[in-house]
Design a protein around this motif. Sequence first.
Motif, PDB file in Angstrom:
ATOM      1  N   LYS A  43      -3.701  19.316  13.769  1.00  0.00           N
ATOM      2  CA  LYS A  43      -2.410  18.721  14.115  1.00  0.00           C
ATOM      3  C   LYS A  43      -1.717  18.269  12.840  1.00  0.00           C
ATOM      4  N   PHE A  44      -0.436  18.485  12.785  1.00  0.00           N
ATOM      5  CA  PHE A  44       0.401  18.112  11.663  1.00  0.00           C
ATOM      6  C   PHE A  44       0.954  16.727  11.953  1.00  0.00           C
ATOM      7  N   LEU A  45       0.584  15.711  11.162  1.00  0.00           N
ATOM      8  CA  LEU A  45       1.013  14.335  11.422  1.00  0.00           C
ATOM      9  C   LEU A  45       1.888  13.831  10.282  1.00  0.00           C
ATOM     10  N   MET A  46       3.041  13.304  10.625  1.00  0.00           N
ATOM     11  CA  MET A  46       3.930  12.735   9.625  1.00  0.00           C
ATOM     12  C   MET A  46       4.328  11.339  10.077  1.00  0.00           C
ATOM     13  N   SER A  47       4.170  10.370   9.179  1.00  0.00           N
ATOM     14  CA  SER A  47       4.521   8.996   9.519  1.00  0.00           C
ATOM     15  C   SER A  47       5.141   8.335   8.298  1.00  0.00           C
ATOM     16  N   PRO A  48       5.999   7.334   8.516  1.00  0.00           N
ATOM     17  CA  PRO A  48       6.600   6.644   7.373  1.00  0.00           C
ATOM     18  C   PRO A  48       5.534   5.857   6.614  1.00  0.00           C
ATOM     19  N   MET A  49       5.752   5.671   5.330  1.00  0.00           N
ATOM     20  CA  MET A  49       4.830   4.867   4.531  1.00  0.00           C
ATOM     21  C   MET A  49       4.804   3.441   5.085  1.00  0.00           C
ATOM     22  N   GLY A  50       3.707   2.729   4.836  1.00  0.00           N
ATOM     23  CA  GLY A  50       3.542   1.376   5.366  1.00  0.00           C
ATOM     24  C   GLY A  50       4.533   0.388   4.779  1.00  0.00           C
ATOM     25  N   ASN A  51       4.592  -0.783   5.423  1.00  0.00           N
ATOM     26  CA  ASN A  51       5.466  -1.840   4.933  1.00  0.00           C
ATOM     27  C   ASN A  51       4.926  -2.384   3.608  1.00  0.00           C
ATOM     28  N   PRO A  52       5.681  -3.235   2.910  1.00  0.00           N
ATOM     29  CA  PRO A  52       5.216  -3.727   1.608  1.00  0.00           C
ATOM     30  C   PRO A  52       3.843  -4.395   1.656  1.00  0.00           C
ATOM     31  N   GLU A  53       3.575  -5.180   2.704  1.00  0.00           N
ATOM     32  CA  GLU A  53       2.269  -5.853   2.785  1.00  0.00           C
ATOM     33  C   GLU A  53       1.134  -4.829   2.848  1.00  0.00           C
ATOM     34  N   HIS A  54       1.340  -3.780   3.590  1.00  0.00           N
ATOM     35  CA  HIS A  54       0.361  -2.690   3.708  1.00  0.00           C
ATOM     36  C   HIS A  54       0.058  -2.109   2.322  1.00  0.00           C
ATOM     37  N   THR A  55       1.114  -1.818   1.581  1.00  0.00           N
ATOM     38  CA  THR A  55       0.970  -1.244   0.239  1.00  0.00           C
ATOM     39  C   THR A  55       0.321  -2.228  -0.715  1.00  0.00           C
ATOM     40  N   TRP A  56       0.686  -3.496  -0.600  1.00  0.00           N
ATOM     41  CA  TRP A  56       0.138  -4.503  -1.509  1.00  0.00           C
ATOM     42  C   TRP A  56      -1.366  -4.670  -1.340  1.00  0.00           C
ATOM     43  N   LEU A  57      -1.881  -4.535  -0.105  1.00  0.00           N
ATOM     44  CA  LEU A  57      -3.331  -4.654   0.096  1.00  0.00           C
ATOM     45  C   LEU A  57      -4.072  -3.547  -0.651  1.00  0.00           C
ATOM     46  N   ALA A  58      -3.539  -2.338  -0.611  1.00  0.00           N
ATOM     47  CA  ALA A  58      -4.159  -1.240  -1.361  1.00  0.00           C
ATOM     48  C   ALA A  58      -4.064  -1.500  -2.860  1.00  0.00           C
ATOM     49  N   PRO A 187     -22.372   5.245  -4.214  1.00  0.00           N
ATOM     50  CA  PRO A 187     -22.471   5.245  -5.680  1.00  0.00           C
ATOM     51  C   PRO A 187     -21.621   4.179  -6.369  1.00  0.00           C
ATOM     52  N   ILE A 188     -21.002   3.272  -5.589  1.00  0.00           N
ATOM     53  CA  ILE A 188     -20.103   2.291  -6.196  1.00  0.00           C
ATOM     54  C   ILE A 188     -20.867   1.066  -6.680  1.00  0.00           C
ATOM     55  N   ASP A 189     -21.724   0.510  -5.819  1.00  0.00           N
ATOM     56  CA  ASP A 189     -22.542  -0.662  -6.191  1.00  0.00           C
ATOM     57  C   ASP A 189     -21.673  -1.791  -6.747  1.00  0.00           C
ATOM     58  N   PHE A 190     -20.863  -2.358  -5.871  1.00  0.00           N
ATOM     59  CA  PHE A 190     -19.930  -3.398  -6.295  1.00  0.00           C
ATOM     60  C   PHE A 190     -19.746  -4.382  -5.155  1.00  0.00           C
ATOM     61  N   GLU A 191     -19.789  -5.684  -5.482  1.00  0.00           N
ATOM     62  CA  GLU A 191     -19.519  -6.696  -4.460  1.00  0.00           C
ATOM     63  C   GLU A 191     -18.033  -7.012  -4.470  1.00  0.00           C
ATOM     64  N   LEU A 192     -17.385  -6.753  -3.358  1.00  0.00           N
ATOM     65  CA  LEU A 192     -15.943  -6.925  -3.242  1.00  0.00           C
ATOM     66  C   LEU A 192     -15.618  -8.262  -2.588  1.00  0.00           C
ATOM     67  N   ASP A 193     -14.794  -9.057  -3.252  1.00  0.00           N
ATOM     68  CA  ASP A 193     -14.343 -10.325  -2.692  1.00  0.00           C
ATOM     69  C   ASP A 193     -13.176 -10.037  -1.753  1.00  0.00           C
ATOM     70  N   THR A 194     -13.421 -10.075  -0.459  1.00  0.00           N
ATOM     71  CA  THR A 194     -12.392  -9.683   0.509  1.00  0.00           C
ATOM     72  C   THR A 194     -11.307 -10.740   0.699  1.00  0.00           C
ATOM     73  N   SER A 195     -11.434 -11.884   0.044  1.00  0.00           N
ATOM     74  CA  SER A 195     -10.366 -12.891   0.148  1.00  0.00           C
ATOM     75  C   SER A 195      -9.066 -12.363  -0.450  1.00  0.00           C
ATOM     76  N   ILE A 196      -9.139 -11.303  -1.265  1.00  0.00           N
ATOM     77  CA  ILE A 196      -7.910 -10.708  -1.821  1.00  0.00           C
ATOM     78  C   ILE A 196      -7.038 -10.094  -0.732  1.00  0.00           C
ATOM     79  N   PHE A 197      -7.613  -9.864   0.467  1.00  0.00           N
ATOM     80  CA  PHE A 197      -6.879  -9.226   1.550  1.00  0.00           C
ATOM     81  C   PHE A 197      -6.262 -10.232   2.523  1.00  0.00           C
ATOM     82  N   LYS A 198      -6.372 -11.526   2.225  1.00  0.00           N
ATOM     83  CA  LYS A 198      -5.750 -12.526   3.107  1.00  0.00           C
ATOM     84  C   LYS A 198      -4.244 -12.425   2.998  1.00  0.00           C
ATOM     85  N   VAL A 199      -3.594 -12.363   4.175  1.00  0.00           N
ATOM     86  CA  VAL A 199      -2.123 -12.250   4.174  1.00  0.00           C
ATOM     87  C   VAL A 199      -1.503 -13.500   4.782  1.00  0.00           C
TER      88      VAL A 199
END
Length: 199
Positions: A43-58, A187-199
Motif C-alpha cells: 500500500k502506498f501511504l502518504m501523510s503530512p509530516m508531524g507537528n513541531p512537538e513530534h519533530t522535536w522529540l526525534a 548493538p547500541i548498548d546505551f542507557e537512554l534517559d527518557t525524561s528528554i521526551f516529557k512534553v
Amino acid sequence: MMEEKHQTESTYASFPRLPQTAREMFDVLPPLPGFRVEVIEGKFLMSPMGNPEHTWLAADLHDALLPLRRERGWRGSPGGPSICIEGPRDSLEPDYVLAPSDCPRWGKWELQSSGVLMAAEVVSPSSVDIDYKEKVRLYALGRVPVYLLIDPIADEPAVTVFSEIKNGAYQVRNTTLIGTPIKLPAPIDFELDTSIFKV
C-alpha cells in the motif's frame, strides 16, 4: 474522441513502462516536501509530516545519542533517511534512524534495513496502529536490531524497546514510563534517559 484517445496513448508511450505496484510508483515519485511517503504491505501511504512537538522529540533523541555517535562513528538523523525493508522491499521513513556511516543502500536514497542499527518512531494519533503493529513486524522482518517506540500520547506516556529477533519477529519488548531510564540493547548498548521526551 479519437483525438483525445490518441493524445492519451502518446502520453503513455513516453513512459518506458507504467508502474505496476506501489513500490514501483514510489521509485518514480519525485520528492514531496512536507509529506512522509511510505510503502507498507503493497500500500502506498502518504501523510503530512508531524507537528513541531513530534519533530522535536526525534531531535531530542538525536541530541541524546550525540556522544555515542561521535564515539562509534555512527550517523543519525531525525526524519529519515528512508529504510528499504529487505524481502518485501517496503519503504519506511522512520522519525529517527541510527546507522553506521557505511550502511548499505537500496538505490540512492534508502538504507538497507539489515545494515541499520536502530529505527525510532514517535506515535501520533494517526500512526498508532502502524507504529505498534505493522512497523514492529516490518522492522523485525528487515532485521533492524532495535526498534524504539516513543509514545507521548498514551494515557501514560511511555517508551518501548523491541529487540532480539528470532524467526522474523522481535522476542523482547521492554516498556517504561517516560521519565525512567531504559536500556537500548546491543548493538547500541546505551542507557537512554527518557525524561528528554516529557512534553
